[in-house]
Design a protein around this motif. Sequence first.
Motif, PDB file in Angstrom:
ATOM      1  N   VAL A  24      -7.176  20.910  49.879  1.00 59.44           N
ATOM      2  CA  VAL A  24      -5.731  20.508  50.283  1.00 59.44           C
ATOM      3  C   VAL A  24      -5.990  22.138  49.963  1.00 59.44           C
ATOM      4  N   LEU A  25      -5.828  22.620  48.487  1.00 57.54           N
ATOM      5  CA  LEU A  25      -5.680  23.842  47.966  1.00 57.54           C
ATOM      6  C   LEU A  25      -6.771  25.003  49.102  1.00 57.54           C
ATOM      7  N   ALA A  26      -7.896  24.511  49.642  1.00 54.87           N
ATOM      8  CA  ALA A  26      -8.436  25.213  50.085  1.00 54.87           C
ATOM      9  C   ALA A  26      -7.388  25.772  51.282  1.00 54.87           C
ATOM     10  N   GLN A  27      -7.241  24.252  52.080  1.00 54.47           N
ATOM     11  CA  GLN A  27      -6.979  24.407  53.644  1.00 54.47           C
ATOM     12  C   GLN A  27      -5.521  24.555  53.452  1.00 54.47           C
ATOM     13  N   GLN A  28      -4.634  24.973  52.510  1.00 58.70           N
ATOM     14  CA  GLN A  28      -3.415  25.330  51.990  1.00 58.70           C
ATOM     15  C   GLN A  28      -3.148  26.475  52.066  1.00 58.70           C
ATOM     16  N   GLY A  29      -4.629  27.206  51.913  1.00 61.16           N
ATOM     17  CA  GLY A  29      -5.166  29.120  51.439  1.00 61.16           C
ATOM     18  C   GLY A  29      -4.187  29.709  50.508  1.00 61.16           C
ATOM     19  N   VAL A  30      -4.692  28.400  49.353  1.00 64.12           N
ATOM     20  CA  VAL A  30      -4.353  28.741  47.921  1.00 64.12           C
ATOM     21  C   VAL A  30      -5.185  29.634  47.483  1.00 64.12           C
ATOM     22  N   SER A  31      -4.688  29.995  46.508  1.00 67.26           N
ATOM     23  CA  SER A  31      -6.336  30.852  45.823  1.00 67.26           C
ATOM     24  C   SER A  31      -6.364  29.895  44.942  1.00 67.26           C
ATOM     25  N   PHE A  32      -7.722  29.972  44.519  1.00 66.30           N
ATOM     26  CA  PHE A  32      -7.468  28.911  42.606  1.00 66.30           C
ATOM     27  C   PHE A  32      -9.415  29.442  42.378  1.00 66.30           C
ATOM     28  N   ARG A  33      -9.888  28.769  41.703  1.00 62.93           N
ATOM     29  CA  ARG A  33     -10.731  28.258  40.592  1.00 62.93           C
ATOM     30  C   ARG A  33     -11.150  27.172  40.541  1.00 62.93           C
ATOM     31  N   ILE A  34     -12.125  26.805  40.432  1.00 54.12           N
ATOM     32  CA  ILE A  34     -12.436  25.496  39.841  1.00 54.12           C
ATOM     33  C   ILE A  34     -13.789  25.521  39.466  1.00 54.12           C
ATOM     34  N   ILE A  35     -13.700  24.614  37.704  1.00 55.02           N
ATOM     35  CA  ILE A  35     -14.573  25.037  36.948  1.00 55.02           C
ATOM     36  C   ILE A  35     -15.055  23.178  36.033  1.00 55.02           C
ATOM     37  N   ASP A  36     -16.111  23.408  35.782  1.00 57.29           N
ATOM     38  CA  ASP A  36     -16.376  22.023  34.862  1.00 57.29           C
ATOM     39  C   ASP A  36     -17.531  22.785  33.865  1.00 57.29           C
ATOM     40  N   LYS A  37     -17.284  22.084  32.669  1.00 53.54           N
ATOM     41  CA  LYS A  37     -18.352  22.015  31.671  1.00 53.54           C
ATOM     42  C   LYS A  37     -19.072  21.728  31.805  1.00 53.54           C
ATOM     43  N   MET A  38     -20.081  20.509  32.537  1.00 52.01           N
ATOM     44  CA  MET A  38     -20.671  20.235  32.525  1.00 52.01           C
ATOM     45  C   MET A  38     -22.108  21.496  33.620  1.00 52.01           C
ATOM     46  N   LYS A  39     -22.638  21.629  33.348  1.00 50.98           N
ATOM     47  CA  LYS A  39     -23.889  22.444  33.658  1.00 50.98           C
ATOM     48  C   LYS A  39     -24.599  22.017  35.291  1.00 50.98           C
ATOM     49  N   SER A  40     -24.309  21.003  35.579  1.00 57.26           N
ATOM     50  CA  SER A  40     -24.422  20.572  36.737  1.00 57.26           C
ATOM     51  C   SER A  40     -23.985  20.018  37.337  1.00 57.26           C
ATOM     52  N   PRO A  41     -23.831  19.226  38.135  1.00 55.34           N
ATOM     53  CA  PRO A  41     -23.264  17.844  39.383  1.00 55.34           C
ATOM     54  C   PRO A  41     -23.216  16.713  38.292  1.00 55.34           C
ATOM     55  N   PHE A  42     -22.234  16.145  38.720  1.00 55.35           N
ATOM     56  CA  PHE A  42     -22.539  14.431  38.046  1.00 55.35           C
ATOM     57  C   PHE A  42     -23.411  13.873  38.622  1.00 55.35           C
ATOM     58  N   HIS A  43     -24.585  13.420  38.186  1.00 59.04           N
ATOM     59  CA  HIS A  43     -25.763  12.070  39.130  1.00 59.04           C
ATOM     60  C   HIS A  43     -25.392  10.926  39.190  1.00 59.04           C
ATOM     61  N   GLY A  44     -24.572  10.308  38.781  1.00 56.81           N
ATOM     62  CA  GLY A  44     -24.313   8.813  38.641  1.00 56.81           C
ATOM     63  C   GLY A  44     -23.451   8.322  39.433  1.00 56.81           C
ATOM     64  N   SER A  45     -23.330   7.203  39.624  1.00 57.22           N
ATOM     65  CA  SER A  45     -22.828   6.696  40.628  1.00 57.22           C
ATOM     66  C   SER A  45     -21.224   5.525  39.796  1.00 57.22           C
ATOM     67  N   ARG A  46     -21.405   6.066  39.190  1.00 53.72           N
ATOM     68  CA  ARG A  46     -20.403   5.448  37.790  1.00 53.72           C
ATOM     69  C   ARG A  46     -19.121   4.727  39.027  1.00 53.72           C
ATOM     70  N   GLY A  47     -18.052   5.742  39.430  1.00 51.65           N
ATOM     71  CA  GLY A  47     -16.892   5.352  40.527  1.00 51.65           C
ATOM     72  C   GLY A  47     -18.065   4.913  41.762  1.00 51.65           C
ATOM     73  N   LYS A  48     -17.962   3.665  42.707  1.00 53.19           N
ATOM     74  CA  LYS A  48     -18.534   2.991  43.490  1.00 53.19           C
ATOM     75  C   LYS A  48     -17.741   2.622  44.782  1.00 53.19           C
ATOM     76  N   GLY A  49     -17.084   2.355  44.331  1.00 50.16           N
ATOM     77  CA  GLY A  49     -15.728   1.581  45.450  1.00 50.16           C
ATOM     78  C   GLY A  49     -14.808   2.150  46.001  1.00 50.16           C
ATOM     79  N   LEU A  50     -14.938   2.862  46.925  1.00 50.64           N
ATOM     80  CA  LEU A  50     -13.625   4.138  47.605  1.00 50.64           C
ATOM     81  C   LEU A  50     -13.014   2.410  48.510  1.00 50.64           C
ATOM     82  N   GLN A  51     -11.609   2.855  48.447  1.00 53.86           N
ATOM     83  CA  GLN A  51     -10.739   1.712  49.142  1.00 53.86           C
ATOM     84  C   GLN A  51     -10.237   1.883  49.988  1.00 53.86           C
ATOM     85  N   PRO A  52      -9.677   1.174  50.710  1.00 56.06           N
ATOM     86  CA  PRO A  52      -8.815   1.746  52.078  1.00 56.06           C
ATOM     87  C   PRO A  52      -7.934   2.901  52.076  1.00 56.06           C
ATOM     88  N   ARG A  53      -6.776   2.868  51.193  1.00 52.52           N
ATOM     89  CA  ARG A  53      -6.319   4.529  51.549  1.00 52.52           C
ATOM     90  C   ARG A  53      -6.967   5.584  50.986  1.00 52.52           C
TER      91      ARG A  53
END
Length: 498
Positions: A24-53
């Motif tokens: 959303v911030l990228a669409q708005q043209g806001v300057s940001f930085r997104i960081i994550d302490k994991m060395k690589s993206p998460f590779h599990g299925s943990r949250g697998k259900g996407l609800q209609p909303r």
Amino acid sequence: MMMNKEIDILICGAGPTGLTLALVLAQQGVSFRIIDKMKSPFHGSRGKGLQPRTLEIFEDLGIVQEIMAAGGSYPPQREYQDDGSWQEAPTAEARSPTASEPYLTPWMVPQFLTEDVMRTRLNELGHQPQFGCELIGLEQQEHGVIVRIAGKDGEQSLRARYVVAADGGRSFVRNLLEIDFPGKTLGVRAVVADVSLQGLSRDAWHRFSSSAPERQIGLCPLAGTDMFQIQAALAGDEQPDLSADGLTRMVSERSGRTDITVVAVHWASMFQMHARLAQRYRVGRVLLAGDAAHVHPPTGGQGLNTSVQDAYNLAWKLAAVLAGAEENLLDTYEEERRPIAESMLGLSSRLLEEARRGEMRRGREVQQLDLGYPESSLALEIPARKHGPLAGDRAPDAPVTTRSGAPQRLFELFRGTHWTLIGCHVPRGHVMKARGLHVHLFGEEGNLIDSNGSFQDAYALQRGDWVLVRPDGYIGAIVASDNLDAIEEYLQRAGVVG
């Protein structure tokens, strides 16, 4: 230690919460930085259900087609009895889409695939998360936050206007701010694992030992992959062997079958279930979102979805404040989202007890379509309504027709970062103009035609009414035409007019 230039937003955490905020911030043209302490993206299925909303939000973000292609529908639940017989029932209540609700069935997408789609879209918008980089300290000032981050290039310091902690249930930022995280440990431990296996068909979610809560095990084919997700309750202080051989033994012991073999483990986690809610969502210029603000048991598929919607609520408000809206607009984030999380904690905990009794079917209560903010200070109604959706409710979809005869959906008109103002049989001369406001009219002087009555069925407006839809797809205001000045005052407060 190097000091970088100032940015508007630092997002700590590149899971679904942080990625939604970033999109959303990228669409708005806001300057940001997104960081994550994991060395690589998460590779599990943990949250697998996407609800209609959440699917509606992903449509607004322009990724719903990719999300649908990455996953699939839920298979039926197949409950096996001790004698080897089984009964089958739908996992979710089967309902067909309607004009006002285009998604009515949860969609299964392993979390790593959801995040991959989101990162791909973010990259298209010119941004990407920085992995192996974490926040290690912060100092709040009157007009910003000085943060220290550490990564592969060492430590550096930067100044952000705001910081959003989307860094999970063990949030470093929440602990740093000493925000209480009350709740309870639910006394349930479990294993979840993504595996390759032999001996089971992919046409059902196979469940065994449902009558014995601490021996329950489920094996669900993961849509979009050739893997299965194993979910298994643990007894007491049981320490399971999460290797392929160990999980094969667990499946055999709990199912009574020797023909199921786990051949590879791609990801596995052992966890304790909690229900906790942060005492506050904001301290100065630092805000909590997602699991940093609330943790749920996984039953009912509420955690990831609630987190995505936190970020969706917060993002437009941050962008508005950065563009000149009053800073107290950010107070409405906690005002609106914390009660939602509190209700989700209760729902998830109740569903957990049902699951322990072997009851797994889910209905409308998990779809999040009926959640809204009617008690919010951002909900304006003049006069108060007795019928149809209220200010603060989710804005329904509806098929309409343009004046030229082209088919159109309201969701297509809402899509993006703007506000939408719709007038029902109002004179064109009354239309206000404002930056970031899209105006559409039904009636003789309008640009839209309610050709089959779907709009009126969904909104139940009177002639002369105006409905204002927020950037996150909720109704901000519904007013009669002689109160149009109230909408202008509302938009001034939100930073749209001024």
